[in-house]
Design an enzyme around this catalytic site. Structure first.
Site, PDB file in Angstrom:
ATOM      1  CD  GLU A   1      -1.589  -0.466   3.541  1.00 44.75           C
ATOM      2  OE1 GLU A   1      -2.349   0.486   3.747  1.00 44.75           O
ATOM      3  OE2 GLU A   1      -1.674  -1.553   4.151  1.00 44.75           O
TER       4      GLU A   1
ATOM      5  CG  HIS B   1      -3.282  -6.772  10.139  1.00 47.95           C
ATOM      6  ND1 HIS B   1      -2.069  -6.486   9.565  1.00 47.95           N
ATOM      7  CD2 HIS B   1      -3.856  -5.576  10.421  1.00 47.95           C
ATOM      8  CE1 HIS B   1      -1.924  -5.170   9.483  1.00 47.95           C
ATOM      9  NE2 HIS B   1      -2.993  -4.601  10.003  1.00 47.95           N
TER      10      HIS B   1
ATOM     11  CB  CYS C   1      -2.693  -4.738   6.168  1.00 47.41           C
ATOM     12  SG  CYS C   1      -2.408  -3.067   6.754  1.00 47.41           S
TER      13      CYS C   1
ATOM     14  CG  ASN D   1       1.141  -1.815  10.638  1.00 46.78           C
ATOM     15  OD1 ASN D   1       1.208  -2.911  10.078  1.00 46.78           O
ATOM     16  ND2 ASN D   1       0.062  -1.067  10.601  1.00 46.78           N
TER      17      ASN D   1
HETATM   18  N1  CAA Z   1       0.491   2.414  30.583  1.00 45.99           N
HETATM   19  C1  CAA Z   1      -0.179   1.380  30.032  1.00 45.99           C
HETATM   20  N2  CAA Z   1      -1.141   1.551  29.064  1.00 45.99           N
HETATM   21  C2  CAA Z   1      -1.403   2.802  28.646  1.00 45.99           C
HETATM   22  C3  CAA Z   1      -0.752   3.930  29.191  1.00 45.99           C
HETATM   23  C4  CAA Z   1       0.242   3.700  30.205  1.00 45.99           C
HETATM   24  N3  CAA Z   1       0.919   4.703  30.741  1.00 45.99           N
HETATM   25  N4  CAA Z   1      -1.238   5.033  28.581  1.00 45.99           N
HETATM   26  C5  CAA Z   1      -2.160   4.616  27.692  1.00 45.99           C
HETATM   27  N5  CAA Z   1      -2.270   3.270  27.731  1.00 45.99           N
HETATM   28  C6  CAA Z   1      -3.127   2.412  26.921  1.00 45.99           C
HETATM   29  C7  CAA Z   1      -4.515   2.972  26.679  1.00 45.99           C
HETATM   30  O1  CAA Z   1      -5.378   2.690  27.769  1.00 45.99           O
HETATM   31  C8  CAA Z   1      -4.890   2.244  25.413  1.00 45.99           C
HETATM   32  O2  CAA Z   1      -5.300   0.917  25.745  1.00 45.99           O
HETATM   33  P1  CAA Z   1      -6.633   0.276  25.099  1.00 45.99           P
HETATM   34  O3  CAA Z   1      -6.394   0.257  23.613  1.00 45.99           O
HETATM   35  O4  CAA Z   1      -6.696  -1.068  25.702  1.00 45.99           O
HETATM   36  O5  CAA Z   1      -7.750   1.197  25.436  1.00 45.99           O
HETATM   37  C9  CAA Z   1      -3.569   2.133  24.661  1.00 45.99           C
HETATM   38  O6  CAA Z   1      -2.555   2.351  25.628  1.00 45.99           O
HETATM   39  C10 CAA Z   1      -3.394   3.162  23.544  1.00 45.99           C
HETATM   40  O7  CAA Z   1      -3.633   4.428  24.084  1.00 45.99           O
HETATM   41  P2  CAA Z   1      -4.571   5.466  23.324  1.00 45.99           P
HETATM   42  O8  CAA Z   1      -5.849   4.792  22.899  1.00 45.99           O
HETATM   43  O9  CAA Z   1      -4.687   6.698  24.148  1.00 45.99           O
HETATM   44  O10 CAA Z   1      -3.656   5.737  22.053  1.00 45.99           O
HETATM   45  P3  CAA Z   1      -3.868   6.786  20.898  1.00 45.99           P
HETATM   46  O11 CAA Z   1      -5.264   7.324  20.904  1.00 45.99           O
HETATM   47  O12 CAA Z   1      -2.763   7.768  20.957  1.00 45.99           O
HETATM   48  O13 CAA Z   1      -3.668   5.920  19.590  1.00 45.99           O
HETATM   49  C11 CAA Z   1      -4.360   4.328  17.936  1.00 45.99           C
HETATM   50  C12 CAA Z   1      -4.015   4.551  19.422  1.00 45.99           C
HETATM   51  C13 CAA Z   1      -5.732   4.923  17.637  1.00 45.99           C
HETATM   52  C14 CAA Z   1      -4.357   2.826  17.684  1.00 45.99           C
HETATM   53  C15 CAA Z   1      -3.281   5.024  17.054  1.00 45.99           C
HETATM   54  O14 CAA Z   1      -2.019   4.481  17.297  1.00 45.99           O
HETATM   55  C16 CAA Z   1      -3.574   4.919  15.561  1.00 45.99           C
HETATM   56  O15 CAA Z   1      -4.350   5.700  15.008  1.00 45.99           O
HETATM   57  N6  CAA Z   1      -2.907   3.952  14.860  1.00 45.99           N
HETATM   58  C17 CAA Z   1      -3.064   3.799  13.398  1.00 45.99           C
HETATM   59  C18 CAA Z   1      -4.348   3.082  13.038  1.00 45.99           C
HETATM   60  C19 CAA Z   1      -4.320   1.629  13.473  1.00 45.99           C
HETATM   61  O16 CAA Z   1      -3.290   0.999  13.598  1.00 45.99           O
HETATM   62  N7  CAA Z   1      -5.521   1.059  13.657  1.00 45.99           N
HETATM   63  C20 CAA Z   1      -5.647  -0.363  13.963  1.00 45.99           C
HETATM   64  C21 CAA Z   1      -6.817  -1.011  13.226  1.00 45.99           C
HETATM   65  S1  CAA Z   1      -6.708  -0.676  11.475  1.00 45.99           S
HETATM   66  C22 CAA Z   1      -5.533  -1.779  10.876  1.00 45.99           C
HETATM   67  O17 CAA Z   1      -5.195  -2.733  11.524  1.00 45.99           O
HETATM   68  C23 CAA Z   1      -4.934  -1.523   9.532  1.00 45.99           C
HETATM   69  C24 CAA Z   1      -3.558  -1.032   9.709  1.00 45.99           C
HETATM   70  O18 CAA Z   1      -2.598  -1.796   9.674  1.00 45.99           O
HETATM   71  C25 CAA Z   1      -3.355   0.408   9.892  1.00 45.99           C
END
Ligand code: CAA
Length: 440
Positions: free
Chosen positions: A83, A244, A120, A328
């Site tokens: 991609e 994945h 992916c 990833n």
């Molecule tokens: N200690 C332990 N855990 C902690 C922590 C700490 N100090 N601080 C935060 N966390 C935890 C949170 O509770 C959260 O856990 P849960 O998911 O169990 O709720 C986790 O860490 C992540 O924290 P946030 O949700 O606050 O993180 P974020 O909002 O900054 O971003 C995300 C997370 C949305 C996945 C972001 O990384 C993102 O947008 N990633 C790209 C999109 C993606 O990968 N999506 C996955 C599905 S799509 C897919 O799979 C296709 C692909 O390859 C992209």
């Protein structure tokens, strides 16, 4: 029916590393635990100045061909899944074939080349295409080369920036394979979604939180569809379940969903009933929302049971090790999860030959596919031949300002000058646009 599947597999990681706890978290003002525990990621791989999807894919493919003693004549098909393509017309497989032709006597004039795109999941779709081509008897004794190669970069300060990565996986698909045989039974979950897309843009537009829900919804549909052809799955049916893995935390969410589904109406659900009750049934709720909430509550309880923890430690955790150090790889991600599981089996003397794995692929946009694979007796030798650990350990550890330069370089289609941090060693390198991808 003839056994068809993956005969050999090689990986190539981008040669640079961004440490999430030491380098990324302090810059973001975050607790490192957010990345190492929450997302389950320690580091991401990045391409050096002379690397791109072509060089990484060609280097993985060359390692594979070299090790297996393959010549171009042995390969009747080259499919690249990516991609991160830079050419809307010429498939990346032609660039990779061009690199390989520099080092082999023969050429690939006889090989059917293509490029697969569905985020992916395209890596698995290319694998399926290769298997189908062989099962249809069109391969004339040749195997297929499938390369999944990506630079998974996000815009700076996007939430996805923590989940970047870069690397390639090359797989050789044949009859009587040494690694795994693919079942012909597959299940799909597919829908038109816009949570993650790259319409003529370098970095994805992502609704991260929604992308998680879309992943889970499509995965559930794919599992149900798979069971409609294969019969009901039970957690004990599969030694490992590679998912994945955009980041290991995503797999934690998917795994409990899969486990809940698989234990429904089994002795495991009955045994857990004293602790957490039985699973909610739709007919007991007035609304879909109340039912969904009850399912979420049940899964929260389920996650804390000893039965689930043991199953997760044995079946899922071993699939996450490589990903947690490289991030990833988009199209290659589920394939390094499989590699991670096979490597765990070798390291822990798990008697895996003849056992089954359930492989759960996903691509945004969105589609999930579930299929089963049977591990072949030659798997151990194949795993021991991989040098993934050395590659991971050899990466150059970037400082924050170096990371910014690398990100800029790959953002601007390589027009930003950047001195390499590592030296190429008998490998294909990007050497500007035409002539490109010289082997140094
Ligand atoms: N200690 C332990 N855990 C902690 C922590 C700490 N100090 N601080 C935060 N966390 C935890 C949170 O509770 C959260 O856990 P849960 O998911 O169990 O709720 C986790 O860490 C992540 O924290 P946030 O949700 O606050 O993180 P974020 O909002 O900054 O971003 C995300 C997370 C949305 C996945 C972001 O990384 C993102 O947008 N990633 C790209 C999109 C993606 O990968 N999506 C996955 C599905 S799509 C897919 O799979 C296709 C692909 O390859 C992209």
């Amino acid at each position: 029916m003839t056994a068809v599947g993956i005969d050999a597999m090689e990986v190539w990681t981008g040669k640079l590393k961004l440490d999430l706890a030491e380098t990324f978290a302090p810059q973001k003002g975050d607790d490192p635990g957010k990345y190492t525990k929450g997302l389950g990621l320690h580091a991401s791989s990045f391409p050096d100045a002379y690397e791109d999807i072509v060089t990484m894919g060609a280097n993985a493919a060359h390692r594979l061909m070299d090790r297996k003693g393959l010549e171009p004549e042995d390969i009747g098909r080259i499919d690249v899944a990516t991609e991160s393509a830079f050419d809307n017309s010429k498939p990346v497989s032609t660039y990779i074939a061009g690199c390989l032709e520099q080092v082999y006597d023969g050429d690939f004039h006889h090989a059917n080349k293509g490029e697969r795109k569905f985020a992916c999941i395209a890596g698995t779709q290319s694998l399926d295409d290769a298997v189908n081509w062989i099962l249809a008897g069109r391969n004339r004794g040749r195997g297929a080369l499938v390369v999944a190669t990506d630079t998974a970069l996000y815009a700076r300060d996007d939430a996805g920036e923590a989940t970047q990565g870069a690397g390639a996986v090359a797989m050789y698909i044949t009859e009587d394979p040494d690694l795994v045989e693919l079942s012909t039974e597959q299940g799909y979950g597919s829908a038109d979604e816009t949570d993650f897309l790259k319409p003529n843009q370098q970095f994805p537009s992502v609704d991260g939180k929604r992308s998680i829900q879309v992943y889970l919804a499509r995965m559930r549909e794919a599992l149900e569809d798979f069971e409609s052809v294969s019969g009901k799955s039970h957690p004990d049916d599969y030694e490992y379940i590679p998912f994945h893995t955009p980041y290991p935390g995503m797999v934690r969410k998917a795994a409990v969903l899969g486990y809940r589904h698989m234990i429904r109406d089994t002795e495991i659900e009955a045994e857990l009933a004293d602790q957490i009750g039985t699973q909610p049934r739709r007919e007991d709720f007035d609304s879909a929302e109340a039912f969904e909430q009850a399912i979420r509550d049940y899964m929260d309880e389920l996650k804390n049971t000893e039965a689930y923890r043991e199953w997760y430690a044995d079946t899922i955790e071993p699939t996450l090790d490589i990903s947690s150090h490289v991030g990833n790889w988009y199209t290659g991600s589920v394939h390094i999860a499989r590699m991670s599981a096979l490597r765990h089996a070798v390291e822990n003397d798990v008697d895996l030959a003849g056992k089954r794995m359930l492989v759960a692929s996903y691509g945004s946009g969105a589609q999930a596919e579930i299929h089963a694979e049977t591990v072949q007796p030659g798997f151990e030798e194949e795993v021991l031949a991989s040098n993934i650990d050395e590659q991971i350990d050899a990466r150059y550890d970037l400082s924050w300002s170096e990371y910014e330069q690398v990100h800029d370089r790959h953002n601007h289609e390589k027009s930003v000058e950047l001195e390499p941090f590592t030296q190429p060693d008998s490998e294909f390198v990007f050497d500007g646009w035409g002539p490109m991808n010289e082997r140094k």
